[in-house]
Structures are given as C-alpha cells and as structure tokens.
Design a protein around this motif. Structure first.
Motif: not given
Length: 206
Positions: A196-200
């Motif tokens: 899951v590419p959680w945004p910064c």
C-alpha cells in the motif's frame, strides 16, 4: 496507451493505521465524515484504495498527485480533476484500483476462500456478481440501478440505459475473482501487486 493499470495490495497485517489516518485528514471534509462512520477495517480498506489511486495517477501523469486533487461528488463516482478515471475495490484481504486515461473504468473483486476451490457454481456466481458491480461502477451507478443493467450470457459485455460496457475477468490472485469494466475497448491491462503506497504527509526537507 490504450490500456488500464491495475494496482493491488494485501490488507493482511498492513499496519498502516497511522498513515491511513494522516491520509484521512487530507481528504475533503465531507468525505472524512463519511469514512469516519465506517468500521475500522472498512475505513482502512477504503483509504488504502485511495492511496493506490493516487499512486496510479502519479504514474500516468508523471508527477506527484495530492489527496486534495481527489473529488467526491454527491451521489457520483469519485474521481480526479482532469482524470484519469479510477475505480477502487476491496475484499476482506485485498484492495485494488483500476485506473486509465482512456475511458471510464469499474472494478470489483471478491475472495473465493469461502467457497470450495472446485465449486464451479459458486465461482460462476462470483463472476456474475463482480461483473455486475464493475459495470455499475464504470457508469457511476449504484446497486439500486442493477435492474437497468443488461448482461450478455458470457459476461463479456453489458449495457446500461443504452451505454455499452466491455467486461473482462482479471487474474489478480488465485483466491479471488475480479472483473474489469470499461466504456471503451481496451488493448492492454497491466496488473501489479505492490505494498500500500501511503502518501507522505509532507515532502522531506532537502
């Protein structure tokens, strides 16, 4: 590119609750309220799907896409200003997004773990159900409009109030059934599993 990108992630032991909360706080206020009313697992899955949508849009646009660019029209399909079109689907164990610059898309998936692997009738029921859900998502309609949907016997096409819909089964994982719906014929479908590419929350200082 006449195609669709499908990104998917496992929800098992994701451990992304804090990052999910950070994404939640960057969404439009009305959407935050709606998600806050969901149970924690459903909220996490929905936020993971939006994280995938942002990552997929960034790939197609060639730049970072911010949560504030997401749009959630009342009684309408979530989207991004200026595109691309995307559709999120999730089960108890997996979340996925279909995204395309070429046409409106709809995606649905269901786990098969509840059925015996050799239960052909159960698999056919899941294939039909995911085709219905994906088709309705592609045209931005809810399940209440399912009676207006006309499916072909082979589940390859459908129509909704005169709108033609193309359907295809998608191989995402051995233990799930998935269907992609598009409002145009698509040449290529790329499927990729990623974390899951959680945004910064913010760009790191340079």
């Amino acid at each position: 590119m006449n195609g669709v990108l499908i990104l998917h992630s496992s929800l098992d032991g994701d451990g992304g609750d804090a990052r999910a909360d950070a994404l939640l706080m960057r969404l439009p206020y009305a959407r935050r309220l709606e998600l806050a009313r969901r149970d924690p697992d459903a909220r996490l899955a929905s936020l993971a799907g939006l994280a995938l949508a942002l990552a997929g849009a960034a790939r197609l646009r060639g730049r970072r896409v911010e949560p504030g660019e997401l749009q959630f029209p009342a009684n309408g399909k979530p989207g991004l200003a200026g595109g691309p079109s995307f559709s999120v689907a999730h089960s108890a164990t997996r979340v996925a997004v279909a995204i395309s610059d070429d046409c409106e898309v709809g995606l649905d998936l269901e786990d098969t773990t509840a059925a015996a692997p050799d239960d052909a009738k159960a698999t056919l029921r899941l294939q039909r159900w995911t085709a219905i859900e994906a088709a309705l998502k592609a045209v931005g309609a809810g399940l209440r409009s399912a009676a207006e949907l006309r499916m072909s016997g082979d589940l390859a096409t459908a129509s909704f109030t005169g709108i033609g819909i193309n359907l295809r089964r998608v191989a995402i994982a051995a233990d799930c059934v998935a269907c992609l719906a598009t409002l145009a014929r698509i040449a290529d479908v790329t499927v990729e599993r990623i974390p899951v590419p959680w945004p910064c929350a913010a760009r790191p200082a340079s």
